[in-house]
Write a protein that holds these residues in place. Structure first.
Motif, short mmCIF file in Angstrom:
data_model
loop_
_atom_site.label_atom_id
_atom_site.label_comp_id
_atom_site.label_asym_id
_atom_site.label_seq_id
_atom_site.Cartn_x
_atom_site.Cartn_y
_atom_site.Cartn_z
N ASP A 31 0.64 -1.08 0.18
CA ASP A 31 -0.07 0.18 0.06
C ASP A 31 0.81 1.52 -0.07
O ASP A 31 0.26 2.35 -0.07
N ARG A 32 2.33 1.26 0.09
CA ARG A 32 3.04 2.12 -0.10
C ARG A 32 3.86 2.48 -1.43
O ARG A 32 4.69 1.28 -1.71
N ILE A 33 3.75 3.59 -1.94
CA ILE A 33 4.52 3.79 -3.26
C ILE A 33 5.28 4.94 -3.05
O ILE A 33 4.84 6.14 -2.41
N VAL A 34 6.70 5.01 -3.40
CA VAL A 34 7.65 6.14 -3.15
C VAL A 34 8.05 6.56 -4.46
O VAL A 34 8.30 5.40 -5.61
N CYS A 35 7.94 7.61 -5.17
CA CYS A 35 8.44 8.10 -6.34
C CYS A 35 9.15 9.47 -6.36
O CYS A 35 8.78 10.13 -5.24
N GLU A 36 9.78 9.96 -7.43
CA GLU A 36 10.07 11.26 -7.53
C GLU A 36 8.79 12.09 -7.74
O GLU A 36 7.83 11.70 -8.34
N GLN A 37 9.05 13.34 -7.32
CA GLN A 37 7.79 14.39 -7.49
C GLN A 37 8.05 14.88 -8.79
O GLN A 37 9.16 15.59 -9.12
N ILE A 38 7.08 15.09 -9.76
CA ILE A 38 7.39 15.76 -11.02
C ILE A 38 5.86 16.86 -11.08
O ILE A 38 4.72 16.36 -11.12
N GLU A 61 6.00 11.38 -2.29
CA GLU A 61 6.81 11.95 -3.45
C GLU A 61 7.87 12.74 -2.73
O GLU A 61 7.73 13.22 -1.82
N VAL A 62 9.21 12.73 -3.67
CA VAL A 62 10.32 13.37 -3.00
C VAL A 62 11.04 14.22 -4.28
O VAL A 62 11.01 13.59 -5.46
N TRP A 63 10.96 15.35 -4.14
CA TRP A 63 11.35 16.28 -5.25
C TRP A 63 13.14 16.18 -5.16
O TRP A 63 13.58 16.30 -4.10
N GLN A 64 13.57 15.88 -6.49
CA GLN A 64 14.82 15.59 -6.62
C GLN A 64 15.64 16.11 -7.99
O GLN A 64 16.75 15.63 -8.15
N SER A 65 14.74 16.57 -8.94
CA SER A 65 15.33 16.66 -10.13
C SER A 65 16.17 18.01 -10.39
O SER A 65 16.66 18.19 -11.49
N SER A 66 15.94 18.93 -9.52
CA SER A 66 16.68 20.19 -9.46
C SER A 66 17.73 20.32 -9.03
O SER A 66 18.24 19.44 -8.19
N LEU A 67 18.65 21.36 -9.29
CA LEU A 67 19.93 21.39 -8.93
C LEU A 67 19.86 22.09 -7.39
O LEU A 67 20.52 21.43 -6.37
N LEU A 68 19.01 22.98 -7.22
CA LEU A 68 18.54 23.67 -6.01
C LEU A 68 17.41 23.11 -5.31
O LEU A 68 16.53 22.56 -5.84
N ASP A 69 17.59 23.22 -4.07
CA ASP A 69 16.60 22.63 -3.16
C ASP A 69 15.55 23.83 -3.12
O ASP A 69 15.68 24.93 -2.48
N PRO A 70 14.26 23.53 -3.36
CA PRO A 70 13.33 24.66 -3.67
C PRO A 70 13.04 25.24 -2.21
O PRO A 70 12.80 26.54 -1.80
N ALA A 71 13.12 24.33 -1.04
CA ALA A 71 12.75 24.69 0.48
C ALA A 71 14.07 25.74 0.82
O ALA A 71 13.81 26.44 1.77
#
Length: 433
Positions: free
Chosen positions: A98-105, A126-136
């Motif tokens: 019941d748990r899915i982990v993925c890249e956030q797009i 979801e995990v944000w990881q496609s950018s150079l910089l961390d949006p946060a």
């Protein structure tokens, strides 16, 4: 929880994989890595296939490499058939996951896929990881992003924002859930994807032959590019039209996620420490920031970027369907444009300069809908990236954040400036019919 399903999306690598790391934490004892092959019979609203042969072949190479790496770690990649919105719930139900982990797009179709999984009762992390910089870690929240690129870049450089260091590839992974039986109708294999024969005229080749997708090939290309000290000349050569060395050629591996932007920058900074910074190495950082900016625009505006009017107020004029068809086929009668469209069709690649020229020509000379052009690039480009593709077409069409109202290129001037001797046009001249 004991089993996590890790859904690979546009992150086909093991290095710098924050999402994969997250999937292996929080009590996870078993892991099922999955990639859903896109439906190859899917067509766009404009009536052509959504993913052409060149992009399929590059994806196949990237997936093949990823599968080999995961096999060595004892956690094989499962290739599934069908859209994630139906395939993953069926798979999760069959295996009791019941748990899915993925890249956030942050693009509409990709967000709709996640929404469908949650509607099916799945817990999607979801995990944000496609950018150079961390949006946060930026000086502004997503809603406060500077309206244009230059103040965005200047603010980052003034604040000396440093991207996170890339993560190392995992040395081990949890195994598959014991006794997992995958329903046969959910399985797929790479043979479904097209294979193509490389065109000897392509810019995507090196001394050993044509480039290929996959993490190892991407890392090897990055190492060779820096070892040959090509950043020193990048600013002078970046507007070239063809050849192996005029641009970095990082985009194909970035597009599938086989290379991470943070790994690229970390190695570029090491290169600068050894050889000194230059205009060229700075301009590579500059281009990586543009890539980030288009990603952050999606976090800010979301689906508004996909409206016919984009972020503007002006309605869209009628679409010239016949002219669009001639543009796609490289039969406009404009030599540089036709040569470029021939190269795109033959190789799945086009220089950045020519992407801008042909986009401008479609919008301002042909009278074609910019969204049709964006869809054609999505189908043809093997380095298609949803954020950059949409951002660049909005930029040329004057429907993004830039207040200058689009970019109309004078094709005659572009031809004189970049193909004065006619070599490129001759190289890609369409056969006479």
């Amino acid at each position: 929880m004991s089993t996590s399903l890790f859904w690979f999306r546009s992150d086909l690598r093991l290095h710098d994989q924050a999402a994969l790391r997250a999937a292996c934490t929080g009590g996870t004892r078993h892991l099922l890595p999955v990639f859903c092959l896109p439906p190859l019979d899917a067509v766009t609203a404009w009536g052509f296939a959504r993913m052409g042969p060149a992009r399929q072949a590059w994806l196949a190479a990237a997936l093949g490499e990823l599968a080999q790496q995961l096999e060595r770690l004892g956690c094989p990649l499962l290739l599934c058939a069908g859209p994630p919105s139906t395939t993953l719930p069926a798979l999760a139900s069959a295996l009791g996951i019941d748990r899915i982990v993925c890249e956030q797009i942050a693009a509409p179709q990709e967000q709709a896929e996640v929404a469908a999984l949650r509607a099916a009762g799945l817990d999607v992390h979801e995990v944000w990881q496609s950018s150079l910089l961390d949006p946060a870690a930026l000086p502004w929240p997503a809603a406060g992003l500077p309206a244009t690129f230059t103040p965005f870049r200047q603010a980052l450089e003034h604040a000396a924002i440093v991207p996170p260091a890339p993560l190392a590839a995992p040395a081990s992974l949890p195994p598959w859930p014991p006794g997992a039986v995958i329903p046969a109708h959910l399985r797929a294999d790479l043979a479904a994807l097209a294979s193509v024969t490389g065109d000897p005229r392509s810019s995507l080749q090196d001394s050993a032959g044509h480039y290929t997708g996959g993490e190892r090939a991407g890392l090897a290309h990055l190492a060779r590019y820096l070892a040959r000290e090509l950043p020193q000349t990048y600013k002078q050569t970046r507007n070239g039209l063809s050849g192996a060395d005029f641009s970095s050629k990082w985009s194909p591996w970035l597009a599938t996620g086989a290379l991470s932007a943070r790994r690229i920058l970390a190695e570029l900074r090491q290169y600068e420490a050894r050889h000194g910074a230059s205009d060229g190495s700075y301009w590579l950082w500059f281009e990586l920031l543009w890539r980030d900016y288009f990603r952050l625009l999606h976090l800010q505006y979301g689906s508004a970027l996909y409206r016919a009017r984009g972020l503007g107020q002006q309605p869209l004029g009628p679409h010239n369907g016949e002219g669009f068809a001639r543009w796609c086929a490289g039969r406009t009668g404009e030599g540089l444009v036709d040569a470029a469209m021939s190269e795109l069709a033959a190789t799945g690649y086009l220089s950045n300069r020519l992407r801008q020229v042909v986009a401008s020509y479609l919008i301002y000379e042909v009278g074609g809908d910019w969204r049709a052009g964006a869809a054609w690039f999505e189908a043809q480009l093997l380095d298609y990236d949803v954020y950059s593709n949409q951002g660049n077409w909005l930029y040329i069409a004057g429907r993004g954040t830039d207040p200058r109202g689009g970019r109309r290129f004078n094709v005659g001037k572009q031809t004189a400036d970049h193909d004065g001797d006619g070599a490129y046009r001759q190289r890609w001249a369409a056969p006479q019919s």
